[in-house]
Design a protein around this motif. Structure first.
Motif, PDB file in Angstrom:
ATOM      1  N   GLY A  16      21.152  15.268 -26.293  1.00 45.24           N
ATOM      2  CA  GLY A  16      22.034  15.774 -25.264  1.00 45.24           C
ATOM      3  C   GLY A  16      21.437  15.679 -23.877  1.00 45.24           C
ATOM      4  N   SER A  17      22.179  16.201 -22.901  1.00 40.05           N
ATOM      5  CA  SER A  17      21.792  16.106 -21.502  1.00 40.05           C
ATOM      6  C   SER A  17      21.963  17.433 -20.786  1.00 40.05           C
ATOM      7  CB  SER A  17      22.638  15.051 -20.777  1.00 40.05           C
ATOM      8  OG  SER A  17      22.459  13.760 -21.322  1.00 40.05           O
ATOM      9  N   LEU A  18      21.171  17.611 -19.744  1.00 42.57           N
ATOM     10  CA  LEU A  18      21.288  18.726 -18.829  1.00 42.57           C
ATOM     11  C   LEU A  18      20.961  18.237 -17.430  1.00 42.57           C
ATOM     12  CD1 LEU A  18      19.398  21.603 -20.709  1.00 42.57           C
ATOM     13  CD2 LEU A  18      21.856  21.520 -20.263  1.00 42.57           C
ATOM     14  N   ARG A  19      21.466  18.939 -16.429  1.00 50.78           N
ATOM     15  CA  ARG A  19      21.062  18.687 -15.057  1.00 50.78           C
ATOM     16  C   ARG A  19      20.566  19.980 -14.432  1.00 50.78           C
ATOM     17  NH1 ARG A  19      24.258  16.696  -9.594  1.00 50.78           N
ATOM     18  NH2 ARG A  19      25.085  18.829  -9.790  1.00 50.78           N
ATOM     19  N   LEU A  20      19.325  19.966 -14.000  1.00 45.89           N
ATOM     20  CA  LEU A  20      18.724  21.104 -13.340  1.00 45.89           C
ATOM     21  C   LEU A  20      18.853  20.956 -11.830  1.00 45.89           C
ATOM     22  CD1 LEU A  20      15.409  21.460 -15.391  1.00 45.89           C
ATOM     23  CD2 LEU A  20      17.704  22.298 -15.949  1.00 45.89           C
ATOM     24  N   SER A  21      19.112  22.062 -11.161  1.00 44.91           N
ATOM     25  CA  SER A  21      19.205  22.079  -9.711  1.00 44.91           C
ATOM     26  C   SER A  21      18.248  23.118  -9.155  1.00 44.91           C
ATOM     27  CB  SER A  21      20.628  22.407  -9.253  1.00 44.91           C
ATOM     28  OG  SER A  21      21.552  21.448  -9.696  1.00 44.91           O
ATOM     29  N   CYS A  22      17.736  22.852  -7.974  1.00 38.73           N
ATOM     30  CA  CYS A  22      16.850  23.784  -7.294  1.00 38.73           C
ATOM     31  C   CYS A  22      17.155  23.727  -5.806  1.00 38.73           C
ATOM     32  CB  CYS A  22      15.387  23.435  -7.565  1.00 38.73           C
ATOM     33  SG  CYS A  22      14.197  24.438  -6.654  1.00 38.73           S
ATOM     34  N   ALA A  23      17.676  24.816  -5.276  1.00 33.90           N
ATOM     35  CA  ALA A  23      18.064  24.885  -3.876  1.00 33.90           C
ATOM     36  C   ALA A  23      17.109  25.784  -3.098  1.00 33.90           C
ATOM     37  CB  ALA A  23      19.486  25.404  -3.746  1.00 33.90           C
ATOM     38  N   ALA A  24      16.610  25.271  -1.995  1.00 37.63           N
ATOM     39  CA  ALA A  24      15.738  26.039  -1.120  1.00 37.63           C
ATOM     40  C   ALA A  24      16.558  26.717  -0.030  1.00 37.63           C
ATOM     41  CB  ALA A  24      14.677  25.142  -0.483  1.00 37.63           C
ATOM     42  N   SER A  25      16.209  27.945   0.271  1.00 38.67           N
ATOM     43  CA  SER A  25      16.889  28.683   1.329  1.00 38.67           C
ATOM     44  C   SER A  25      15.875  29.457   2.148  1.00 38.67           C
ATOM     45  CB  SER A  25      17.937  29.632   0.754  1.00 38.67           C
ATOM     46  OG  SER A  25      17.336  30.616  -0.071  1.00 38.67           O
ATOM     47  N   GLY A  26      16.274  29.850   3.345  1.00 41.32           N
ATOM     48  CA  GLY A  26      15.400  30.596   4.224  1.00 41.32           C
ATOM     49  C   GLY A  26      15.141  29.849   5.518  1.00 41.32           C
ATOM     50  N   ARG A  27      14.075  30.240   6.167  1.00 41.90           N
ATOM     51  CA  ARG A  27      13.707  29.628   7.439  1.00 41.90           C
ATOM     52  C   ARG A  27      12.934  28.341   7.152  1.00 41.90           C
ATOM     53  NH1 ARG A  27      13.722  31.910  12.454  1.00 41.90           N
ATOM     54  NH2 ARG A  27      13.958  33.985  11.504  1.00 41.90           N
ATOM     55  N   ILE A  28      13.648  27.232   7.127  1.00 39.68           N
ATOM     56  CA  ILE A  28      13.075  25.947   6.748  1.00 39.68           C
ATOM     57  C   ILE A  28      13.091  24.995   7.926  1.00 39.68           C
ATOM     58  CG2 ILE A  28      13.300  23.943   5.258  1.00 39.68           C
ATOM     59  CD1 ILE A  28      14.656  25.810   3.210  1.00 39.68           C
ATOM     60  N   PHE A  29      11.930  24.531   8.281  1.00 40.78           N
ATOM     61  CA  PHE A  29      11.810  23.505   9.303  1.00 40.78           C
ATOM     62  C   PHE A  29      11.815  22.116   8.674  1.00 40.78           C
ATOM     63  CE2 PHE A  29       9.128  20.635  11.874  1.00 40.78           C
ATOM     64  CZ  PHE A  29       9.894  20.595  13.034  1.00 40.78           C
ATOM     65  N   ARG A  30      11.061  21.973   7.578  1.00 40.62           N
ATOM     66  CA  ARG A  30      10.954  20.686   6.920  1.00 40.62           C
ATOM     67  C   ARG A  30      10.523  20.889   5.471  1.00 40.62           C
ATOM     68  NH1 ARG A  30      10.065  15.243   8.418  1.00 40.62           N
ATOM     69  NH2 ARG A  30       8.841  14.075   6.872  1.00 40.62           N
ATOM     70  N   ILE A  31      11.096  20.105   4.578  1.00 43.28           N
ATOM     71  CA  ILE A  31      10.668  20.056   3.192  1.00 43.28           C
ATOM     72  C   ILE A  31      10.004  18.709   2.947  1.00 43.28           C
ATOM     73  CG2 ILE A  31      11.331  20.175   0.770  1.00 43.28           C
ATOM     74  CD1 ILE A  31      13.742  21.808   1.575  1.00 43.28           C
ATOM     75  N   ASN A  32       8.789  18.768   2.448  1.00 42.05           N
ATOM     76  CA  ASN A  32       8.067  17.533   2.169  1.00 42.05           C
ATOM     77  C   ASN A  32       8.277  17.150   0.698  1.00 42.05           C
ATOM     78  OD1 ASN A  32       7.104  17.355   4.860  1.00 42.05           O
ATOM     79  ND2 ASN A  32       5.493  18.835   4.381  1.00 42.05           N
ATOM     80  N   ILE A  33       7.220  17.003  -0.059  1.00 45.60           N
ATOM     81  CA  ILE A  33       7.367  16.599  -1.448  1.00 45.60           C
ATOM     82  C   ILE A  33       7.983  17.727  -2.289  1.00 45.60           C
ATOM     83  CG2 ILE A  33       5.053  17.310  -2.145  1.00 45.60           C
ATOM     84  CD1 ILE A  33       4.947  14.722  -3.838  1.00 45.60           C
ATOM     85  N   MET A  34       8.806  17.356  -3.257  1.00 44.67           N
ATOM     86  CA  MET A  34       9.405  18.294  -4.194  1.00 44.67           C
ATOM     87  C   MET A  34       9.148  17.780  -5.607  1.00 44.67           C
ATOM     88  SD  MET A  34      13.071  19.021  -2.297  1.00 44.67           S
ATOM     89  CE  MET A  34      13.268  20.710  -2.913  1.00 44.67           C
ATOM     90  N   GLY A  35       9.125  18.690  -6.559  1.00 48.81           N
ATOM     91  CA  GLY A  35       8.861  18.267  -7.917  1.00 48.81           C
ATOM     92  C   GLY A  35       9.320  19.264  -8.956  1.00 48.81           C
ATOM     93  N   TRP A  36       9.232  18.824 -10.193  1.00 46.50           N
ATOM     94  CA  TRP A  36       9.536  19.661 -11.345  1.00 46.50           C
ATOM     95  C   TRP A  36       8.336  19.686 -12.284  1.00 46.50           C
ATOM     96  CZ3 TRP A  36      13.860  22.604 -11.961  1.00 46.50           C
ATOM     97  CH2 TRP A  36      14.944  22.324 -11.128  1.00 46.50           C
ATOM     98  N   TYR A  37       8.006  20.865 -12.740  1.00 44.87           N
ATOM     99  CA  TYR A  37       6.976  21.078 -13.740  1.00 44.87           C
ATOM    100  C   TYR A  37       7.604  21.723 -14.966  1.00 44.87           C
ATOM    101  CZ  TYR A  37       3.465  20.385 -10.030  1.00 44.87           C
ATOM    102  OH  TYR A  37       2.692  19.874  -9.014  1.00 44.87           O
ATOM    103  N   ARG A  38       6.880  21.695 -16.069  1.00 52.12           N
ATOM    104  CA  ARG A  38       7.348  22.409 -17.245  1.00 52.12           C
ATOM    105  C   ARG A  38       6.161  22.977 -18.014  1.00 52.12           C
ATOM    106  NH1 ARG A  38       9.603  17.432 -21.056  1.00 52.12           N
ATOM    107  NH2 ARG A  38       7.558  16.592 -21.681  1.00 52.12           N
ATOM    108  N   GLN A  39       6.434  24.035 -18.744  1.00 46.91           N
ATOM    109  CA  GLN A  39       5.419  24.654 -19.576  1.00 46.91           C
ATOM    110  C   GLN A  39       6.031  25.018 -20.921  1.00 46.91           C
ATOM    111  OE1 GLN A  39       3.410  28.057 -17.861  1.00 46.91           O
ATOM    112  NE2 GLN A  39       1.603  27.649 -19.104  1.00 46.91           N
ATOM    113  N   ALA A  40       5.537  24.368 -21.960  1.00 52.57           N
ATOM    114  CA  ALA A  40       5.994  24.622 -23.316  1.00 52.57           C
ATOM    115  C   ALA A  40       5.152  25.724 -23.938  1.00 52.57           C
ATOM    116  CB  ALA A  40       5.907  23.348 -24.147  1.00 52.57           C
ATOM    117  N   PRO A  41       5.672  26.390 -24.962  1.00 53.27           N
ATOM    118  CA  PRO A  41       4.908  27.453 -25.622  1.00 53.27           C
ATOM    119  C   PRO A  41       3.557  26.962 -26.120  1.00 53.27           C
ATOM    120  CG  PRO A  41       7.185  27.511 -26.334  1.00 53.27           C
ATOM    121  CD  PRO A  41       7.023  26.245 -25.538  1.00 53.27           C
ATOM    122  N   GLY A  42       2.515  27.682 -25.764  1.00 53.16           N
ATOM    123  CA  GLY A  42       1.179  27.341 -26.207  1.00 53.16           C
ATOM    124  C   GLY A  42       0.525  26.184 -25.488  1.00 53.16           C
TER     125      GLY A  42
END
Length: 119
Positions: A16-42
């Motif tokens: 199957g498929s999923l789409r993850l989203s991540c929105a930044a909010s607040g006082r933002i002048f510039r966003i440089n690199i962005m990424g996704w990490y994951r941590q599995a049990p153990g």
């Protein structure tokens, strides 16, 4: 204060498929690199994918061809499209971004969203 808010996780069957989203909010002048990490049990947290401000990308070898990272700078949002999901993809997925509020970059993390792949 800058915040990263994630959405899109859930329970899905293998293949199957999923789409993850991540929105930044607040006082933002510039966003440089962005990424996704994951941590599995153990297991330790691992880098899944990154995308630069110029939209250059790199991926964890095990997700190449299945996952796609993208960003919409106008919306201060990064996405991760997860296709052909496998049980071993089960993990908490975290959004990460380097953001400058006052022209001084800092590292920010989302709260994490659970992705569970199971039959």
């Amino acid at each position: 204060q800058v915040q990263l808010v994630e959405s899109g996780g859930g329970l899905v069957q293998p293949g199957g498929s999923l789409r993850l989203s991540c929105a930044a909010s607040g006082r933002i002048f510039r966003i440089n690199i962005m990424g996704w990490y994951r941590q599995a049990p153990g297991k330790q947290r691992e880098l899944v994918a990154t995308i630069t401000n110029g939209c250059s990308t790199n991926y964890l070898d095990s997700v190449k061809g299945r996952f796609t990272i993208s960003r919409d700078n106008a919306k201060n949002t990064v996405y991760l499209q997860l296709n052909s999901l496998k049980p071993e993809d089960t993990a908490v997925y975290y959004c990460n971004a380097e953001i400058a509020e006052y022209k001084y970059p800092l590292d920010y993390w989302g709260q994490g969203t659970q992705v569970t792949v199971s039959s």
